[in-house]
Design a protein around this motif. Structure first.
Motif, mmCIF file in Angstrom:
data_model
loop_
_atom_site.group_PDB
_atom_site.id
_atom_site.type_symbol
_atom_site.label_atom_id
_atom_site.label_comp_id
_atom_site.label_asym_id
_atom_site.label_seq_id
_atom_site.Cartn_x
_atom_site.Cartn_y
_atom_site.Cartn_z
ATOM 1 N N HIS A 182 14.962 8.746 -2.429
ATOM 2 C CA HIS A 182 14.572 8.246 -1.139
ATOM 3 C C HIS A 182 14.346 6.558 -1.318
ATOM 4 C CE1 HIS A 182 13.299 12.408 -0.950
ATOM 5 N NE2 HIS A 182 13.126 12.246 0.489
ATOM 6 N N TRP A 183 14.290 5.899 0.005
ATOM 7 C CA TRP A 183 14.306 4.553 0.071
ATOM 8 C C TRP A 183 13.375 3.963 0.961
ATOM 9 C CZ3 TRP A 183 17.218 1.854 -3.769
ATOM 10 C CH2 TRP A 183 18.367 2.586 -4.357
ATOM 11 N N SER A 184 12.679 2.809 0.604
ATOM 12 C CA SER A 184 11.790 2.392 1.883
ATOM 13 C C SER A 184 12.831 1.026 1.976
ATOM 14 C CB SER A 184 10.427 1.918 1.408
ATOM 15 O OG SER A 184 10.345 1.301 0.098
ATOM 16 N N SER A 185 12.809 0.217 3.013
ATOM 17 C CA SER A 185 13.448 -0.811 3.339
ATOM 18 C C SER A 185 13.028 -1.616 4.378
ATOM 19 C CB SER A 185 15.005 -0.486 3.568
ATOM 20 O OG SER A 185 15.813 -1.718 3.829
ATOM 21 N N GLY A 186 13.142 -3.058 4.177
ATOM 22 C CA GLY A 186 12.675 -3.925 5.218
ATOM 23 C C GLY A 186 13.601 -5.011 5.489
ATOM 24 N N ASN A 187 13.584 -5.393 6.813
ATOM 25 C CA ASN A 187 14.369 -6.360 7.238
ATOM 26 C C ASN A 187 13.662 -7.373 7.787
ATOM 27 O OD1 ASN A 187 16.433 -7.811 8.562
ATOM 28 N ND2 ASN A 187 17.230 -6.332 9.687
ATOM 29 N N TRP A 188 13.527 -8.495 7.123
ATOM 30 C CA TRP A 188 12.643 -9.527 7.236
ATOM 31 C C TRP A 188 13.267 -11.108 7.566
ATOM 32 C CZ3 TRP A 188 7.817 -8.176 5.095
ATOM 33 C CH2 TRP A 188 7.640 -7.001 4.065
ATOM 34 N N GLN A 189 12.684 -11.571 8.783
ATOM 35 C CA GLN A 189 13.032 -12.665 9.350
ATOM 36 C C GLN A 189 11.687 -13.646 9.033
ATOM 37 O OE1 GLN A 189 16.101 -13.743 10.502
ATOM 38 N NE2 GLN A 189 14.883 -15.597 10.087
ATOM 39 N N VAL A 190 11.933 -14.482 7.896
ATOM 40 C CA VAL A 190 10.710 -15.225 7.640
ATOM 41 C C VAL A 190 10.597 -16.514 8.529
ATOM 42 C CG1 VAL A 190 9.992 -16.804 5.506
ATOM 43 C CG2 VAL A 190 10.977 -14.586 5.112
ATOM 44 N N LYS A 191 9.434 -17.024 8.669
ATOM 45 C CA LYS A 191 9.221 -18.275 9.435
ATOM 46 C C LYS A 191 9.840 -19.381 8.793
ATOM 47 C CE LYS A 191 4.919 -16.543 11.381
ATOM 48 N NZ LYS A 191 3.391 -16.650 11.433
ATOM 49 N N GLU A 192 10.461 -20.283 9.471
ATOM 50 C CA GLU A 192 11.210 -21.485 8.962
ATOM 51 C C GLU A 192 10.224 -22.195 8.011
ATOM 52 O OE1 GLU A 192 13.614 -25.497 10.364
ATOM 53 O OE2 GLU A 192 13.168 -23.762 11.936
ATOM 54 N N GLY A 193 10.695 -22.688 6.919
ATOM 55 C CA GLY A 193 9.915 -23.398 6.052
ATOM 56 C C GLY A 193 9.005 -22.425 4.941
ATOM 57 N N HIS A 194 9.079 -21.086 4.996
ATOM 58 C CA HIS A 194 7.928 -20.329 4.542
ATOM 59 C C HIS A 194 9.037 -19.336 3.346
ATOM 60 C CE1 HIS A 194 4.372 -21.439 6.320
ATOM 61 N NE2 HIS A 194 5.165 -21.670 7.440
ATOM 62 N N ALA A 195 10.298 -19.503 3.252
ATOM 63 C CA ALA A 195 11.003 -18.724 2.335
ATOM 64 C C ALA A 195 10.428 -18.592 0.972
ATOM 65 C CB ALA A 195 12.660 -18.983 2.363
ATOM 66 N N ASP A 196 10.294 -19.643 0.368
ATOM 67 C CA ASP A 196 9.938 -19.533 -1.101
ATOM 68 C C ASP A 196 8.567 -18.947 -1.287
ATOM 69 O OD1 ASP A 196 11.881 -21.072 -1.780
ATOM 70 O OD2 ASP A 196 11.057 -22.932 -1.932
ATOM 71 N N GLU A 197 7.471 -19.193 -0.168
ATOM 72 C CA GLU A 197 6.063 -18.439 -0.417
ATOM 73 C C GLU A 197 6.369 -17.004 -0.021
ATOM 74 O OE1 GLU A 197 2.131 -18.815 1.706
ATOM 75 O OE2 GLU A 197 3.667 -19.897 2.668
ATOM 76 N N PHE A 198 7.458 -16.598 0.747
ATOM 77 C CA PHE A 198 7.798 -15.373 1.245
ATOM 78 C C PHE A 198 8.148 -14.444 -0.197
ATOM 79 C CE2 PHE A 198 10.877 -12.114 2.018
ATOM 80 C CZ PHE A 198 10.241 -11.218 2.656
ATOM 81 N N VAL A 199 9.211 -15.167 -0.917
ATOM 82 C CA VAL A 199 9.735 -14.572 -2.176
ATOM 83 C C VAL A 199 8.568 -14.379 -3.105
ATOM 84 C CG1 VAL A 199 11.522 -14.910 -3.882
ATOM 85 C CG2 VAL A 199 11.887 -15.384 -1.676
#
Length: 102
Positions: free
Chosen positions: A7-24
């Motif tokens: 079984h798998w859970s998955s997400g498709n994330w569109q991060v707000k511009e300028g927040h990619a590092d914080e998101f990771v």
């Protein structure tokens, strides 16, 4: 990880511009907590779109459906997920099971 998972859970994330590092960073903290707190969790991956660096797809592998549902139903899940989700313009998620293997 792949061979053991059904079984798998998955997400498709569109991060707000300028927040990619914080998101990771927050996603990594979220899944590190998952690893420590969730029985049946086998591992996770976060991949980044080479053409659109604010777009990510995540996959988490689970031993069984009950383990995945218990994780998603925990109060701490909601709190941690909300923090990661707040960095996104859009997010779609789902749960999956193996249909066939090659």
């Amino acid at each position: 990880m792949l061979q053991e998972s059904t079984h798998w859970s998955s997400g498709n994330w569109q991060v707000k511009e300028g927040h990619a590092d914080e998101f990771v960073e927050l996603w990594q903290e979220f899944l590190t907590w998952t690893k420590d707190a969730s029985e049946g969790f086998l591992g996770a991956r976060l991949i980044r779109d080479l053409r659109s660096p604010d777009h990510f797809v995540s996959f988490a592998a689970w031993q069984d459906l009950d383990s995945m549902r218990a994780w998603q139903g925990s109060p701490e899940f909601a709190e941690r997920f909300k923090a990661v989700h707040a960095l996104c313009d859009d997010m779609q998620s789902g749960g999956y099971e193996v249909a066939c293997e090659i």
